[in-house]
Every structure is written in C-alpha cells, then in structure tokens.
Design a protein around this motif. Structure first.
Motif, PDB file in Angstrom:
ATOM      1  N   SER A 425      51.545  26.508  95.433  1.00 43.37           N
ATOM      2  CA  SER A 425      53.367  26.704  95.350  1.00 43.37           C
ATOM      3  C   SER A 425      53.886  25.076  95.474  1.00 43.37           C
ATOM      4  O   SER A 425      53.806  24.089  95.484  1.00 43.37           O
ATOM      5  CB  SER A 425      53.316  26.372  96.879  1.00 43.37           C
ATOM      6  N   ASN A 426      55.428  25.269  94.989  1.00 46.72           N
ATOM      7  CA  ASN A 426      56.220  23.814  94.915  1.00 46.72           C
ATOM      8  C   ASN A 426      56.888  23.824  95.751  1.00 46.72           C
ATOM      9  O   ASN A 426      57.760  23.246  96.690  1.00 46.72           O
ATOM     10  CB  ASN A 426      56.696  23.563  93.702  1.00 46.72           C
ATOM     11  N   ILE A 427      57.195  25.125  97.160  1.00 45.39           N
ATOM     12  CA  ILE A 427      57.499  25.117  98.147  1.00 45.39           C
ATOM     13  C   ILE A 427      57.237  25.458  99.139  1.00 45.39           C
ATOM     14  O   ILE A 427      56.920  24.859 100.420  1.00 45.39           O
ATOM     15  CB  ILE A 427      58.438  27.351  97.971  1.00 45.39           C
ATOM     16  N   PHE A 428      55.468  26.154  99.622  1.00 44.75           N
ATOM     17  CA  PHE A 428      54.993  25.861 100.516  1.00 44.75           C
ATOM     18  C   PHE A 428      54.430  24.622 100.261  1.00 44.75           C
ATOM     19  O   PHE A 428      52.937  24.691  99.146  1.00 44.75           O
ATOM     20  CB  PHE A 428      54.365  27.307 100.676  1.00 44.75           C
ATOM     21  N   PRO A 429      53.874  23.922 101.304  1.00 46.17           N
ATOM     22  CA  PRO A 429      52.839  22.928 101.935  1.00 46.17           C
ATOM     23  C   PRO A 429      51.448  23.774 102.331  1.00 46.17           C
ATOM     24  O   PRO A 429      51.602  25.184 102.408  1.00 46.17           O
ATOM     25  CB  PRO A 429      53.125  22.403 102.537  1.00 46.17           C
ATOM     26  N   ASN A 454      51.321  20.970  91.249  1.00 47.07           N
ATOM     27  CA  ASN A 454      52.031  20.432  92.748  1.00 47.07           C
ATOM     28  C   ASN A 454      50.630  20.447  93.204  1.00 47.07           C
ATOM     29  O   ASN A 454      49.801  21.352  94.339  1.00 47.07           O
ATOM     30  CB  ASN A 454      53.427  21.215  93.344  1.00 47.07           C
ATOM     31  N   SER A 456      50.304  19.053  96.377  1.00 50.88           N
ATOM     32  CA  SER A 456      50.401  19.145  97.883  1.00 50.88           C
ATOM     33  C   SER A 456      50.044  20.779  98.378  1.00 50.88           C
ATOM     34  O   SER A 456      50.462  21.346  99.691  1.00 50.88           O
ATOM     35  CB  SER A 456      51.801  18.897  98.218  1.00 50.88           C
ATOM     36  N   GLY A 457      50.926  21.703  96.750  1.00 45.81           N
ATOM     37  CA  GLY A 457      51.300  23.001  97.985  1.00 45.81           C
ATOM     38  C   GLY A 457      50.186  23.876  98.180  1.00 45.81           C
ATOM     39  O   GLY A 457      48.783  23.824  97.630  1.00 45.81           O
TER      40      GLY A 457
END
Ligand code: NAG
Ligand code: NAG
Ligand code: NAG
Ligand code: NAG
Ligand code: NAG
Ligand code: NAG
Ligand code: NAG
Ligand code: NAG
Ligand code: NAG
Length: 570
Positions: A425-429, A454, A456-457
């Motif tokens: 995800s690019n929104i949720f870590p 990403n 870190s997603g």
C-alpha cells in the motif's frame, strides 16, 4: 465557467453566496489538479441532487483499533472475546459537541440529515448542487472521463466552517473520483467451452492435475482437505457481497448442486440481503457470472452453512456502495461471521481519508468477530486489471490492514497465477502482525523492484487459493471462470467451516483473522514457492516472485483444513 480554487476564493465564497451565518470557511480536502483520465467539462447543473455522506469524527477510533488487535491476537488473554455492537458504538459514536456542531450547521442551512449508523458517525444529506456549493464553499463540476466519455460530478476542493474542523472527518463523494476506466467485470478470464466435468472421474482433481482446467468443489475438497459433511450450527453465517448489477439465479444454484454436489439437497436456499435498493431478479437474462461464482462456491463448499447473498444496488459510486455495505452490516445485531467480497478499486483512485475511514469501518466488523475476506485483484502488480504501468498499483480494499486478502494459484502442485494481485500500500503502513513475514521477504527481494513499490506499506495478499477455470453454472450453461474472484469465496468457505467446528465446541468464531494467520496459523498453509505476478511495465515485464514464506503474490499460501483445525485448537 469553472475557475481553479485558491484558498482565498474558498474563504470568501460564503460571503458571496450569502449563507445565513457568515462563518469563516477553511479548506478541508483538496487535489492539486484534475485527476489524470478526466477533463473538466463544465459547471454541474445547480438543481442536480447530490447524495452526500458526511463522516463525523468518532470519539475514540484508536481505542477501537487497539481493542480489535487485543481480541484478535492469539497470544492475548482477550483472544476471541469479540466486542458487542454497543461496545463498538461506544468507541465510534461522535462526542456530543461534534453532534451539536454538525446539527447546528445543517439546521442553519435548512438541511435535514439521515443518520446512517447506530453510533451516529455517518450522516446522509441529499442536496442540490447549488446548496452543496454554498455550504461547502465549493464548485461541484462535471468531469468527463477521457477513457469512456462518462461524466461524473466532483470537485477539486471543499471547505468546512472552521468550527467544524475536528468534528467532520470527510464528505463523500467530493474529491475522490471514480476510476476513469469505468466499471469493469470482476472476473479475470472466461472460457465458454468447458472440459468434460471432472466430477465424472474417480479423481476429482484429474483434469486440474493434467492441465489446470475444470476446477470443481470436489477437487477443492480433495486438495485442501475441506470436509463434505454438513455444518451443524444454525447460528453460523457466511455472506457474499455483489455490486454492479450482479444477480444469482436459484435455478443455476440448483443445477450446480445437482451436478457438483450430488450429496447435498439441490434445493438448498440462501437468504437475500438488499442494500441501496439492490435486487436479485430471477430471469436467466439476469444471471451474472460473478454472482453465480460467488454463490455456488460458498453454498457448494461451506456445506449447510447459512449463506446470505448481499445485493447492493448500483448508485453510481462503487465506494459509496462499499461504505453502505459496511454500515449496514455494522447495524445488524448478528452480522454473518464471514463476508466474502470479490470487488475492488485501484488504490490510486481512493483518497487516503476515505480509504482510512472505510478501513476503520471494517475494523469495527472485525472487532465484532466478523472475518472480512476480499479478493486481491486480477492485474498482478498493475492494479485491479492488467494495465500498463510505470510503478506498481496496489488495490483497495485489499490494502486495508483490518481485512484478509486472498490471491490466486493454479495447477497441482500449486503455483501462483500471473494475475494474482499483490504488492504494498501507498496509504496504509505495514501492520505489526506482518512485520516479521514482510521484512523477511524484503530481505530476499534485495534491490529488485526498487522504486516500483512502497517498502513501508501494508503487504498483500495474506493468503491464496485456487483461482483458475472454476466450473460455474450461469443462465443454465456451464462456464469456466478465472480470477481471485474464485479464490475469495473458496477461502471464505474454509473459514466458515472452521467457525462451525469452533461453535460446535463452544468456542468463539475466528473473527478478524490476520494476527492469527501470521502467527499460530502460518504453519497451516501450503507455502507457494513458484510463480510470479509480473504485469507492469510496457510489456508486462515487472512484478514480484513467490518466495519461501510470505510473498506479495501468494501470501502465506493455501489452506490445509486439517492443519487449520489443529491451529485453532480443535
Ligand atoms: C426537515 O424536516 C422537518 C420535519 O420533518 C420538515 O418540517 C422540514 O420541511 C424539513 N426540511 C427540509 C429542508 O427538508
Ligand atoms: C484439459 O484436459 C481436458 C481433459 O483431457 C481437455 O478436455 C481440455 O480440452 C484440456 N484443456 C486445455 C486448455 O488443454
Ligand atoms: C440465516 O441468516 C439470515 C441472515 O443473517 C437470517 O435472517 C436467518 O434467520 C438465518 N437462518 C437461520 C436458519 O439461522
Ligand atoms: C427453498 O425454497 C424453495 C422455494 O421457496 C422451496 O420450494 C424449497 O423447499 C426450499 N428448500 C429448502 C431446502 O428449504
Ligand atoms: C431506494 O428506493 C427508495 C424508494 O424508491 C428511494 O426513496 C431511496 O432513495 C432509494 N435509496 C437508494 C440508496 O437508492
Ligand atoms: C512468470 O510466470 C509466468 C507463468 O505464469 C512465466 O511464463 C514467466 O516466464 C514468469 N516470468 C519470469 C520472469 O520468470
Ligand atoms: C508509502 O507508504 C506510506 C505509508 O506506509 C505513506 O505514508 C507514503 O506516503 C507512501 N509513499 C508514497 C511515495 O506513496
Ligand atoms: C529478483 O529478480 C530476478 C530477475 O528478475 C529473479 O530471478 C529473482 O527471483 C528475483 N528475486 C526475488 C526474491 O524476487
Ligand atoms: C515491447 O514489445 C514490443 C513488441 O514485442 C517490442 O517491440 C518492444 O521493444 C517491447 N518494449 C519493451 C520496453 O520491452
């Protein structure tokens, strides 16, 4: 004509419009520019009525999420102690100051809201564009998709009275635009000439082993050790949610059961739950492949589990439909314990605020003990469908950390399928439950795919199941269909049958699965170590590869029912 907003214009416009109370307005959400795939083609007609959903700030959503992980983590002393409806509402109800502030604002503007949830955290208001422009200091406009020519009414920015900041989370639909490519069928591939039915053969997986076609309930039972014996607990439920005019025919289910489950009553019924005026018409012309697949591979695998067919009327915005589905389930005293959904959208078309708010609605259901199962998408790393891309496109809700996402495999021995949606995800870590599994994968990945995803997603899918050439009866005809749409109901049925055994032993149901899946459950999955989901790039050349352990193609792997029984303590 439309003019691009500046903050100054937004601040001034209430004065220009002459609202009853001249409150200072503050920009709440804004886009930098018109989303790609759209052009602004004019002002929206002032009389067009918009059906807006207003999210009020909940009093303690962080507390709810903490409670969710407390009750769904096997090592917790509260594992399985699912929250009641009123427990959840105690976290999600807005503070009284919030309710008062929002109600004053609406009544000053002569508006009546419909309260959409028992906790009062979502309101619905039907307002003409002229009024919406006034109260949100905005300029709803017509945007035309350059792909399909379809028009949609949205805005690039909207404001709230400054005294509502901190009380209103968001207004939808405003700055979240639909996918410019429009509605696409959720099924990845469809083959209209079926092979000889595998149910005729002594080995129900004979054809699957030969060439990966003709998947049936009997083969899934053999492959994953899924019992054919009927479930016994009446209170145990399983639901499939259908969108965008997908209907399931009782007569097709009847034919399917006669053909593929001759051991069960062919008249097995299902319950219909209608949301947003959804219907389920019963003429053969109405049969929808996704609906037929989902119903037949739940009723046909989760033997004797009370199955609900959720039919959601299309109101022009798929995300509103998803939200209304979540809020309808939240309002039920006893929601079905497992809900399978084979629909999604590219994450890039969903604002972070809307995605987070809807994902938090899923957290409420998880905390109530509902397992939410979503397909991971059918475009590999390129999004919901095969699309050209320069960086990977994750899908939503697959990326929501509070739900379980299912990818696809094929053949026996199993390999991951190229279309299996997966990525980051690019929104949720990344949630902590998958920290170890995802870190191990990223170490293996090294510098492969750097800059395309990403790191870190939240990684997905969580698990996988077969997804190629499932035999389905649709309008009286047998078809073979493929996609993660096949995998989600298959996995959901496994969970429903585990719940039946748990309830029969006086234990709680599995509820939100992921903390269990990534810990005590991980060894109950068949690790998939062959296959890739390359799909992105000019010629579909970029993507991820399966690896030992979790990977963003097949997740933790495919279910082994006997091992899962042990893992859940039976
Ligand atoms: C709001 O509801 C009240 C009471 O039902 C009604 O009298 C009033 O006309 C409604 N106002 C609008 C704007 O619909
Ligand atoms: C797979 O094998 C079956 C059984 O021999 C055959 O009928 C079918 O045409 C084959 N399908 C493909 C795609 O090879
Ligand atoms: C099956 O589920 C539906 C929807 O939750 C419910 O209305 C119905 O009473 C259930 N049936 C049984 C036999 O429990
Ligand atoms: C399912 O519904 C049909 C039509 O209402 C009815 O005839 C049939 O007996 C039902 N089957 C079962 C197993 O209850
Ligand atoms: C459902 O239908 C009713 C009656 O036609 C209508 O008033 C209502 O707005 C509809 N709801 C939705 C969500 O479309
Ligand atoms: C990815 O998998 C497909 C089969 O699904 C295979 O044809 C292809 O060669 C694989 N790609 C790479 C780079 O190994
Ligand atoms: C990567 O994901 C994180 C959330 O984990 C997000 O905050 C960040 O904006 C994302 N980066 C990009 C370039 O999208
Ligand atoms: C890294 O990429 C190479 C070549 O594309 C591929 O063979 C290898 O399997 C990849 N490694 C992982 C862990 O995905
Ligand atoms: C994509 O495929 C076409 C046709 O096979 C080829 O001409 C082109 O060079 C390829 N592009 C890339 C970036 O590999």
């Amino acid at each position: 004509m439309f003019s691009h907003f500046s903050v100054a214009l937004a601040l001034l416009s209430p004065l220009v419009m002459g609202t009853p109370l001249r409150r200072a307005m503050q920009v709440h959400e804004a886009l930098q520019s018109t989303p790609s795939g759209y052009t602004l083609t004019g002002a929206a007609s002032p009389d067009t009525v918009l059906s807006l959903r207003v999210a009020l700030v909940q009093n303690n959503i962080d507390g709810l999420i903490e409670a969710l992980y407390d009750v769904s983590t096997p090592s917790s002393s509260n594992y399985g102690k699912w929250l009641s409806k009123s427990d959840v509402e105690a976290y999600t109800a807005p503070e009284s100051e919030t309710v008062d502030a929002v109600n004053s604002w609406l009544s000053e503007n002569g508006l009546n809201a419909t309260v959409l949830t028992p906790a009062g955290d979502w309101l619905g208001i039907d307002v003409p564009v002229s009024k919406a422009n006034e109260i949100l200091a905005t300029d709803f406009s017509v945007f035309t998709s350059s792909v399909t020519g379809a028009t949609t009414i949205r805005t690039l920015s909207y404001s709230l009275p400054s005294n509502l900041i901190g009380h209103v989370a968001l207004v939808h639909p405003t700055i979240t635009f639909p996918n410019p490519s429009g509605i696409k069928p959720p099924i990845a591939r469809e083959v209209s000439t079926p092979a000889a039915s595998a149910s005729d053969l002594s080995d129900p997986c004979a054809i699957v082993k030969l060439n990966g076609t003709a998947m049936t309930p009997a083969c899934l039972q053999e492959l994953y050790g899924i019992p054919a014996t009927p479930a016994t607990v009446a209170s145990n439920g399983l639901a499939v949610a259908e969108y965008e005019y997908e209907y399931a025919e009782e007569s097709d289910l009847h034919t399917f059961l006669q053909t593929y489950r001759p051991d069960v009553n062919p008249n097995t019924n299902f319950t219909v739950l209608s949301i947003d005026n959804g219907t389920n018409p019963q003429s053969p012309d109405d049969a929808g492949l996704e609906a037929s697949l989902d119903l037949q591979y739940t009723v046909g695998i989760a033997t004797n589990v009370n199955t609900t067919f959720i039919t959601v009327g299309y109101n022009g915005d798929f995300l509103t439909n998803l939200l209304d589905t979540a809020n309808t389930l939240i309002a039920l005293d006893s929601p079905p314990q497992v809900v399978s959904t084979s629909y999604g959208e590219d994450e890039q078309y969903v604002s972070a605020s809307f995605a987070t708010t809807l994902c938090n609605a899923y957290a409420q259901l998880g905390a109530r003990g509902v397992s939410l199962i979503f397909s991971s998408g059918d475009g590999g790393v390129s999004g919901n469908h095969f699309e050209e891309c320069t960086t990977f496109n994750p899908t939503f809700p697959s990326v929501c950390p509070h739900i379980t996402t299912v990818g696809a495999t094929t053949l026996i021995p199993e390999v991951a399928v190229d279309f299996s949606g997966g990525g980051f995800s690019n929104i949720f870590p990344r949630p902590s439950y998958q920290d170890a599994a995802v870190s191990a994968y990223l170490t293996l990945l090294g510098s492969n795919d750097t800059g395309l995803y990403n790191a870190s997603g939240r990684g997905y899918p969580d698990v996988s199941a077969q997804g190629v050439d499932f035999e389905v009866v649709n309008a009286g005809e047998v078809l073979q269909v493929s996609g993660t749409s096949c995998s989600a109901p298959t996995f959901a049925s496994v969970v429903a049958l585990l719940n039946d055994r748990l309830l029969a032993s006086g234990k709680p149901t599995l509820g939100f699965l992921n903390p269990f899946l990534y810990s005590t459950g991980a060894s109950a999955f068949n690790d998939i170590t062959s296959g890739n989901n390359t799909a992105c790039g000019t010629n579909g050349t970029l993507g991820f590869f399966t690896a030992p352990g979790w990977d963003p193609v097949s997740g933790l792997g495919t279910p082994d029912f006997a091992k899962l029984l042990t893992a859940v303590g039976l």
